[in-house]
Design an enzyme around this catalytic site. Structure first.
Site, PDB file in Angstrom:
ATOM      1  N   HIS A 102      -3.727  -4.690  -0.562  1.00 47.99           N
ATOM      2  CA  HIS A 102      -3.254  -5.161   0.723  1.00 47.99           C
ATOM      3  C   HIS A 102      -3.542  -6.723   0.839  1.00 47.99           C
ATOM      4  O   HIS A 102      -4.639  -7.324   0.843  1.00 47.99           O
ATOM      5  CB  HIS A 102      -4.149  -4.768   1.866  1.00 47.99           C
ATOM      6  N   CYS A 135       0.809  -1.046   0.014  1.00 50.70           N
ATOM      7  CA  CYS A 135      -0.015  -0.018   0.159  1.00 50.70           C
ATOM      8  C   CYS A 135       0.873   1.053   0.001  1.00 50.70           C
ATOM      9  O   CYS A 135       1.706   1.640  -0.988  1.00 50.70           O
ATOM     10  CB  CYS A 135      -1.193  -0.074   1.291  1.00 50.70           C
ATOM     11  N   GLU A 153      -2.659  -8.614   2.886  1.00 51.70           N
ATOM     12  CA  GLU A 153      -2.952  -9.251   4.154  1.00 51.70           C
ATOM     13  C   GLU A 153      -4.278  -9.209   4.499  1.00 51.70           C
ATOM     14  O   GLU A 153      -4.979  -9.842   5.432  1.00 51.70           O
ATOM     15  CB  GLU A 153      -2.038  -8.673   5.383  1.00 51.70           C
TER      16      GLU A 153
END
Length: 211
Positions: free
Chosen positions: A192, A83, A194
């Site tokens: 992202h 990001c 994650e």
């Protein structure tokens, strides 16, 4: 064979808990740190980032993060930006009319996306090249999770006869922007991983395999 070690750089601007948990799922040994020696010694370094470009750079400079990134790359040691951690790898960012200098690992400017609806928040597909390692084995219609209003809309690094061309992955929201870059030891994603469920986990596994 021992597990790969990954340092998640703590410079006061990142989703550290989610990133650490997602990386640990790959089987790697993960440590959150702002210590230069630890960050340099790890097999891989992850640079997360949320918020404004200028604020992230201020935090990064406070822990000598730009030196850590530069020294790792000089030795061919893998780095992954996420990001705003991707955005600060470029030369500069312009937000609300304020220009801030980035790490300068890549030429280019982070600017406001040309879209009617911002932030670009939610799931979106990406267009990855066949040469991509990060997206190896991931279906073309797979969606990843984005949260941002700024991005890099033009790739400015000149081609070189001596270096393999970077693998550039694009996405669209009001226009094209870079969703990921793979350039030797330096990789980055605007989305992202994650927060991208199984797809993000697979991408992180692909990165860890290359450590």
């Amino acid at each position: 064979m021992s597990a790969s070690t990954i340092a998640v750089l703590d410079y006061g601007s990142g989703n550290l808990h989610s990133a650490t948990r997602a990386l640990a799922r790959t089987g790697a040994q993960v440590e959150v740190t702002s210590d230069m020696k630890v960050a340099l010694a790890a097999d891989g370094l992850v640079v997360p980032g949320v918020g404004a470009f200028a604020a992230c750079m201020e935090g990064l400079l406070a822990v000598q993060g730009e030196r850590i990134i530069g020294r790792r790359l000089a030795g061919g040691r893998p780095v992954l930006g996420i990001c705003v951690g991707m955005q600060i790898l470029f030369e500069r960012g312009v937000e609300f009319g304020v220009e801030a200098q980035g790490c300068g690992e890549w030429p280019g400017t982070v600017e406001r996306l040309q879209a009617d609806v911002l932030p670009h928040m939610g799931w979106n597909t990406v267009s990855a090249p066949e040469s991509s390692t990060l997206f190896d084995g991931i279906d073309a219609d797979t969606r990843f999770y984005f949260v941002h209003s700024y991005g890099v809309q033009n790739w400015e690094l000149a081609p070189s006869e001596h270096i393999a061309p970077p693998a550039l992955t694009w996405a669209e929201h009001g226009g094209e922007f870079l969703a990921a870059v793979e350039n030797g030891a330096l990789s980055a994603t605007q989305f992202h991983p994650e927060k991208s469920g199984d797809a993000g986990a697979e991408l992180l596994e692909n990165w860890v395999k290359g450590l």
